[in-house]
Scaffold this active site. Structure first.
Site, short mmCIF file in Angstrom:
data_model
loop_
_atom_site.label_atom_id
_atom_site.label_comp_id
_atom_site.label_asym_id
_atom_site.label_seq_id
_atom_site.Cartn_x
_atom_site.Cartn_y
_atom_site.Cartn_z
N GLY A 134 65.87 27.04 -16.02
CA GLY A 134 66.28 25.64 -15.93
C GLY A 134 67.52 25.44 -16.79
N GLY A 135 67.78 24.18 -17.16
CA GLY A 135 68.95 23.90 -17.98
C GLY A 135 68.81 24.52 -19.37
N PHE A 136 67.60 24.51 -19.91
CA PHE A 136 67.41 24.92 -21.31
C PHE A 136 66.30 25.94 -21.49
CE2 PHE A 136 68.00 20.31 -20.79
CZ PHE A 136 69.36 20.28 -21.04
N LYS A 193 56.79 28.72 -19.94
CA LYS A 193 58.13 28.17 -20.07
C LYS A 193 58.53 28.31 -21.54
CE LYS A 193 60.53 24.04 -18.50
NZ LYS A 193 60.39 22.88 -17.63
N ASP A 246 61.95 11.44 -12.57
CA ASP A 246 62.90 12.36 -11.92
C ASP A 246 62.27 12.99 -10.67
OD1 ASP A 246 65.33 13.65 -11.62
OD2 ASP A 246 64.82 15.31 -12.95
N1 LIG Z 1 55.16 26.38 -12.70
C1 LIG Z 1 56.09 27.15 -12.13
N2 LIG Z 1 55.78 28.20 -11.35
C2 LIG Z 1 56.73 28.97 -10.78
N3 LIG Z 1 58.04 28.75 -10.91
C3 LIG Z 1 58.42 27.73 -11.68
C4 LIG Z 1 57.49 26.87 -12.32
N4 LIG Z 1 58.16 25.92 -13.00
C5 LIG Z 1 59.46 26.17 -12.79
N5 LIG Z 1 59.63 27.25 -11.99
C6 LIG Z 1 60.88 27.85 -11.55
O1 LIG Z 1 61.77 27.90 -12.64
C7 LIG Z 1 62.94 27.12 -12.38
C8 LIG Z 1 63.31 26.39 -13.65
O2 LIG Z 1 62.36 25.38 -13.90
P1 LIG Z 1 62.52 24.33 -15.08
O3 LIG Z 1 61.43 23.33 -14.94
O4 LIG Z 1 62.63 25.06 -16.38
O5 LIG Z 1 63.94 23.77 -14.91
P2 LIG Z 1 64.64 22.87 -13.81
O6 LIG Z 1 63.74 21.77 -13.42
O7 LIG Z 1 65.14 23.73 -12.69
O8 LIG Z 1 65.90 22.38 -14.61
P3 LIG Z 1 65.96 21.43 -15.88
O9 LIG Z 1 65.74 22.29 -17.09
O10 LIG Z 1 67.38 20.95 -15.83
O11 LIG Z 1 64.95 20.35 -15.71
C9 LIG Z 1 62.58 26.21 -11.23
O12 LIG Z 1 63.68 25.93 -10.44
C10 LIG Z 1 61.54 27.02 -10.47
O13 LIG Z 1 62.18 27.88 -9.56
#
Ligand SMILES: Nc1ncnc2c1ncn2[C@@H]1O[C@H](COP(=O)(O)OP(=O)(O)OP(=O)(O)O)[C@@H](O)[C@H]1O
Length: 354
Positions: free
Chosen positions: A36-38, A61, A161
């Site tokens: 993700g972003g961070f 995460k 969001d």
């Molecule tokens: N519970 C999960 N199971 C499987 N993959 C996940 C899960 N949560 C997130 N991901 C994957 O990891 C990526 C990053 O998720 P994350 O929630 O950290 O950030 P984001 O929503 O893409 O960005 P931001 O940090 O800007 O909110 C997602 O796009 C998804 O592909």
């Protein structure tokens, strides 16, 4: 070594790294599957003595300790999505929280959180099928999301969001759709006391400019009506494949004005968007949202009723021009650990009877 800047992506932890959560449970990290972003998302398992299996049911995460988003998300999960409430949560479409903690590696401090592993996000699905969903699917998703939002709202939070990129299919059961990413979630009603309406023109717009609420554009703290307005804009986008403000997304004021015009001129503003595709359901939904005061509790049953339609009750993620198809090409057995009773199955997304 200088401390890492806040809000940067963390240096990856090594494959096989062992984390211990606040309840002394140990977790082993596998490969990184998302970013993700961070934060980075790792496959994870509680079987720490062997490599993490490719079909594991958990992810972790990881962000730098100082980062705000994971802290906010963690607070939400701890209050509203603990594993011991999973009996209720199973059909509500919120990933279960399994633990969290702090870790250190090479003088860097990390925060981590273990949650359910999920599958594909609906943004990818939408892109694959040309940017639009079938009307029956849009209404189906809308009803499911109203249920999820009601649960979140009853727990004093708003999501703030909602968008296809934050809707994810179940890892084992793609018929289940989860609302993920609580990094911007906000406790609008701490200990039962609703925040006051206060505009703040200096505050930047949180959330995703395409969908964020008119309240958010004015710098007002998010509330329940904002979540529902965001959902309404998403439903419109999924139905039509575009929104009237798509061409001005780099200008928040113009986006705000276009959203205000759309809400002001209901129903015509929406019906004109694409008369063949937009039914009255989403218009009625937005009209109800428009009638809500900042602190009003929405009538969730009424909203689900507005989005009701005749359908198979199955999630159909095929394109609008395609005959009814399965939600995905990947079908797997339901997870062994999900003890879903018949009663709960009826209430799951994909089977919601409104
Ligand atoms: N519970 C999960 N199971 C499987 N993959 C996940 C899960 N949560 C997130 N991901 C994957 O990891 C990526 C990053 O998720 P994350 O929630 O950290 O950030 P984001 O929503 O893409 O960005 P931001 O940090 O800007 O909110 C997602 O796009 C998804 O592909």
């Amino acid at each position: 070594m200088a401390p890492p800047k806040k809000r940067t992506l963390p240096k990856p932890l090594p494959d096989g790294f062992i984390l211990t959560d606040t309840e002394k449970k140990k977790w082993r990290l596998g490969k990184i599957i998302g970013q993700g972003g961070f934060g980075l998302i790792y496959l994870a398992s509680q079987h720490v003595d062997k490599p993490v299996a490719a079909d594991t049911d958990f992810v972790i995460k990881v962000e730098y300790h100082e980062n705000g988003p994971l802290f906010a998300e963690l607070k939400f999960y701890q209050r509203a999505a603990k594993a011991d409430s999973s009996e209720k949560l199973d059909f509500l479409g919120i990933p279960t929280y399994w633990g969290s903690g702090l870790a250190e590696h090479n003088d860097l401090r990390y925060r981590f959180m273990a949650i359910d592993r999920l599958g594909s996000d609906l943004q990818k699905v939408c892109e694959r099928i040309g940017g639009r969903l079938k009307p029956v699917t849009v209404l189906h998703l809308g009803r499911g999301l109203v249920d999820v939002l009601e649960y979140i709202h009853e727990n004093e939070y708003v999501h703030a969001d909602i968008k296809a990129a934050n809707l994810m299919q179940g890892h084992r059961d793609p018929e289940q759709v989860y609302l993920a990413d609580y990094g911007l979630s906000y406790r609008y009603c701490p200990d039962g006391v609703h925040k006051d309406y206060k505009e703040n023109p200096k505050k930047g717009t949180d959330g995703t400019i395409e969908y964020t609420s008119l309240d958010a554009h004015k710098g007002v703290a998010p509330s329940r009506r904002g979540d529902l307005q965001i959902l309404g804009f998403c439903l419109l986008h999924w139905l039509c494949g575009s929104l009237p403000w798509d061409n001005v997304l780099n200008n928040p004021t113009q986006v705000q004005e276009a959203k205000a015009r759309l809400m002001e001129n209901l129903p015509d503003s929406v019906l004109q968007m694409s008369t063949s595709r937009v039914g009255t359901e989403v218009v009625s939904f937005l009209q109800y949202v428009k009638s809500l005061g900042y602190k009003d509790k929405p009538d969730y049953q009424l909203l689900k009723g507005l989005l009701s339609c005749r359908g198979t009750g199955k999630l159909d993620l095929s394109g609008p021009g395609d005959p009814a198809g399965p939600s995905t090409t990947k079908t797997q057995e339901p997870p062994a650990r999900a003890k879903v009773s018949q009663e709960k199955k009826k209430k799951k997304w994909g089977r919601a009877v409104v």
